[in-house]
Structures are given as structure tokens and as C-alpha cells.
Design an enzyme around this catalytic site. Sequence first.
Site, PDB file in Angstrom:
ATOM      1  NE  ARG A   1      -3.632   0.105   0.053  1.00  0.00           N
ATOM      2  CZ  ARG A   1      -4.172   0.545  -1.088  1.00  0.00           C
ATOM      3  NH1 ARG A   1      -3.998  -0.122  -2.204  1.00  0.00           N
ATOM      4  NH2 ARG A   1      -4.869   1.666  -1.101  1.00  0.00           N
TER       5      ARG A   1
ATOM      6  CG  ASP B   1       5.784 -10.826 -10.305  1.00  0.00           C
ATOM      7  OD1 ASP B   1       5.314 -11.191  -9.211  1.00  0.00           O
ATOM      8  OD2 ASP B   1       6.554  -9.838 -10.421  1.00  0.00           O
TER       9      ASP B   1
ATOM     10  CB  THR C   1       7.345   3.432   5.291  1.00  0.00           C
ATOM     11  OG1 THR C   1       7.242   2.054   4.906  1.00  0.00           O
ATOM     12  CG2 THR C   1       8.088   4.198   4.225  1.00  0.00           C
TER      13      THR C   1
ATOM     14  CB  CYS D   1      -0.125   6.557   9.506  1.00  0.00           C
ATOM     15  SG  CYS D   1      -1.010   5.202  10.330  1.00  0.00           S
TER      16      CYS D   1
ATOM     17  CG  HIS E   1      -5.703   2.971  12.210  1.00  0.00           C
ATOM     18  ND1 HIS E   1      -5.622   2.277  11.031  1.00  0.00           N
ATOM     19  CD2 HIS E   1      -4.578   3.737  12.280  1.00  0.00           C
ATOM     20  CE1 HIS E   1      -4.491   2.598  10.413  1.00  0.00           C
ATOM     21  NE2 HIS E   1      -3.847   3.484  11.142  1.00  0.00           N
TER      22      HIS E   1
ATOM     23  CB  THR F   1      -3.735  -2.360   8.202  1.00  0.00           C
ATOM     24  OG1 THR F   1      -3.481  -3.289   9.265  1.00  0.00           O
ATOM     25  CG2 THR F   1      -3.955  -0.970   8.778  1.00  0.00           C
TER      26      THR F   1
ATOM     27  NE  ARG G   1      -3.575  -5.227  15.858  1.00  0.00           N
ATOM     28  CZ  ARG G   1      -2.622  -4.391  15.482  1.00  0.00           C
ATOM     29  NH1 ARG G   1      -1.953  -4.630  14.368  1.00  0.00           N
ATOM     30  NH2 ARG G   1      -2.310  -3.335  16.203  1.00  0.00           N
TER      31      ARG G   1
ATOM     32  CG  ASN H   1      -4.985   5.033   7.427  1.00  0.00           C
ATOM     33  OD1 ASN H   1      -6.142   5.482   7.452  1.00  0.00           O
ATOM     34  ND2 ASN H   1      -4.694   3.859   6.904  1.00  0.00           N
TER      35      ASN H   1
END
Length: 490
Positions: A145, A179, A267, A298, A325, A328, A343, A463
Site C-alpha cells: 500500500r 508477475d 516507513t 501514520c 483506525h 490494514t 486482530r 493513514n
Amino acid sequence: MTERKRRRPADYFRDWKEREALAEAMIPLVGKLSRENSVKTYIYGKSLVNQSVLDIMQDHRYVRQVEQNELSEFETYPVIKALASLNLGTAHIDVGRIAVAYEAEGRAQGLSVKKYVKRQVTDLIGSNAKPISEPRDVVLYGFGRIGRLMARLLVEKADGGDTLRLRAIVVRKTGAANDLIKRAALLRSDSIHGAFKGTIRVDEERGSFVANGNEVKVIHADSPDQIDYTAYGINDALIIDNTGKWRDPEGLSQHLRCNGASKVLLTAPGKGGLKNIVHGINNAEISTDDQIISAASCTTNAIAPPLKAMDDEFGIVTGHLETVHAYTNDQNLIDNYHKANRRGRSAPLNMVLTETGAANAVGKVLPQLQGKLTGNAIRVPTPNVSMAILHLNLAQPPTTAEKLNEYMRRVALHSPLRKQIDYSNSPEVVSTDFVGSRHACVFDSEATIVNNQQCVLYLWYDNEFGYSCQVFRVLQQMAGIKYTTYPEMD
């Protein structure tokens, strides 16, 4: 912005068409400035480059919302026309702010728009200065992402190719014959952020895709030690690790052992003494000697700027963060095993109470708040855009919500944090309205609560893309890129 009473047009439709024609006339001038002079033009921080007529008109209307006053195409078009007539060097110029300043100063001094604009950018005329001496190669390690959004930003901001150049992406070997086509397709179309602005073609023979003329090699590897970037003509590269697989200096240093790599930007929140940088807050800590840096999370990027603003003005005694949030990739589509509590339950069907490290992470970028904040998170069934809710106990109360809002409006518009904090005064906004926001957060003034020493602030944040823009700002600084900006405000 000075108060300027605007006469109500006798004919709204005719007025619209006249302003529409001016916005249309701006487009080739904006393109010429960007293409030939590397001058990027803005309306109160919103880029005019590659925008449609309606986009430009909406940017003008945005100024009315945040400045509580009008900004018209009748005022900005002469400024852009004047800039296009000058031989300018590389810079970022906010034509909206210059247009407003002219109405407040230049007109009173009897100056024409052209003379006033020329005076504002005198040092830029005939300048050959560049934001960086040589272009820098960039490699995206991971293409999920954030990786794909970083690719969009790097292509969008490639300019003449003399700053940052996206040269390659590194992905795991899948063995699939198609791919490369699938990787390019994911960049071309995005269910949240829409279609890629431009064209993408695949060159299977060269093992690359070409995005708006930028050829990007697709390197297949399962670990950094399998890569020699120089074999692809890549040297002194900035590696952006989007995988989150390694988050400490020891793990991330694997990238530095690759031929052709020079620095690494993570990141995700860094561990093990790694510098966590939120641009606009502690980016002054970045030194030329730093080889590995984290762009934090984020949520940390979303809350650190408003927390600094509030602490500077009112003093924060204690506080609590609740981040609502978006789900994800880390979560499951349907119930399945997950190492973390809760989760494992289906992300699209549940609100999931979980933890966030952002409250503690703020202490790494704002040491004065260390130990003052607690935090929790609720993952909700939306794919993007989150909300941070800050409950703060203040040393100097702002008395009213209106006073607090006015302070944050000024911070969002006129302070060094204006790239990090946006401002909304609409009572009708919802999460999808903030998809594509380039700010770290958007302050929702309509939701502010003040009760004596306590206040509650509501902050929207994309985010994914808003965070990617913050990562890009850190990347630019790591590369030594610095643009001259007009008018000078910081």
C-alpha cells in the site's frame, strides 16, 4: 488575510463562466512554469500543476472556507501571468498568498500586479540554483500500500528528472509468468485512491514498467543480500523499506551492504535507538551522516503536529489518545489465527479494540510530552482514513472552543506546521472526504470540545496517502533537497 468585501454578482452563471475561462487560461501557464522553469505553483498549499479547471476553481473556494474570505481567479490569474513572463529559477510559489498580499499592500502602493510580483521574486529572476546538485536514485523495497503510493508521488514529482528518480522496486519472487503485469496493474488502478494519473506501460523484455516516462526496473529478491543495484545502473540510492520486516539498525543495515545503496528510510516505527522523524516536528535532527532513519507511524505523524501546537500555546499536563483506525493488511478478511489479541477476527465485520504505540512514540519526537500520554486504538471496518481523538488536560485553558479553533486555524494556515495540519470547518464532512489528503492530519473544528482545563480534539488523517506525503518530505531532506519558497513565511 485582510477583509475584502466581495460584491455579489448580478449573474452567477456569467460570473462562473468568466472565472472558469480564467482557470482554463491558467493551465498552460502553470504547465510552462513547471516544465521549463521547474517552478511549482500553489493556492494556499494546494498544487496547481496537472490540475483540471474544476480542481483549480475548487482550490480557490477552499481559501474561503479556511480564511473566511474570498479568493478569486480574477486575482490569481494576473499573478500567474506575471510569473510566466519572467525568467525564473527553480522554486515553489504560492500565487494565492501573493495575490492576497497584493490586494493588501501592492494596490495601496499604486503598483501594477506585474511590478509587485517582480518585486516579490526578484532574487529568483535569472537564478540557476538547483534544489540538489545531482539527481538521486530511489528504490522502493516492497510494493504494498505505502510502496505504491510512494511510487505515485515520486513519478508525480519527478519534474525534469533532476531531483529524485524512482529507478526500481524490489518484490519477492512469485514465479508467476505475469508477475510484472500484475505489479503494474496494481499501480495503475487503486480501489481507494483511484486511477493513476498518467500512463503505465509494461516492458517485459527489459523487466520494467514505464510510468509517465519513468522507467522502473522490477527486481525480484527475497532478501537484500541477493541484490546488486549497480547491475541495474543504480548508484548511491536511497532505499525506502516499505515491508516493516526489519525495524532496527541491525536489520535495516542489510540494505547498506548492497552495492549501489547509500541510505535507508523505514516507513514504520523504528526500534533500537533508530531516529523516528515526523517531518515538521523533529526533522531538524536529520544529519548528513544519518544512514538509516524511520518516518515513524501514520498515527504518530497525525498527532505530533497538533500536540506540539497545543503544548506551545496552552501547555499539556496529561492526555489520552484514542485512534479510530481503518483496518490494514495485517488483519484478516475472515476469522483466522493471528498472533495479536483480537486482530484475528474479521476486519470488515468488526470494530476491533487493540493497542497503539503512537502515544509512547510521541515522546521520541516531542520529548517534553514523554510519559504524559496514554493511548488505545479501535480498528474499524473502513479501508482508509482514520481519526485521532485527543483528550487533553491543559495548563492554560483556552476558555472557549472558538478561541481554540481560531488558534488552530492560524497554525494550519500561517505557521511552519501548515504542511502537516489542515483545517476543516464543515459540519458535514465524513471520512471519505479526506481520502487523498496530503497533510499529516486535518483538524475538525466543528467537533472541538472545551471544558475548563480539558479539551477534546478530533483529527482526521489519510493513514495511507497523507502518511506517504510525510515520508516523501523526509526523503527529500535525506537527499539534501531544498526548494526556495515564495512568499517566505517560516
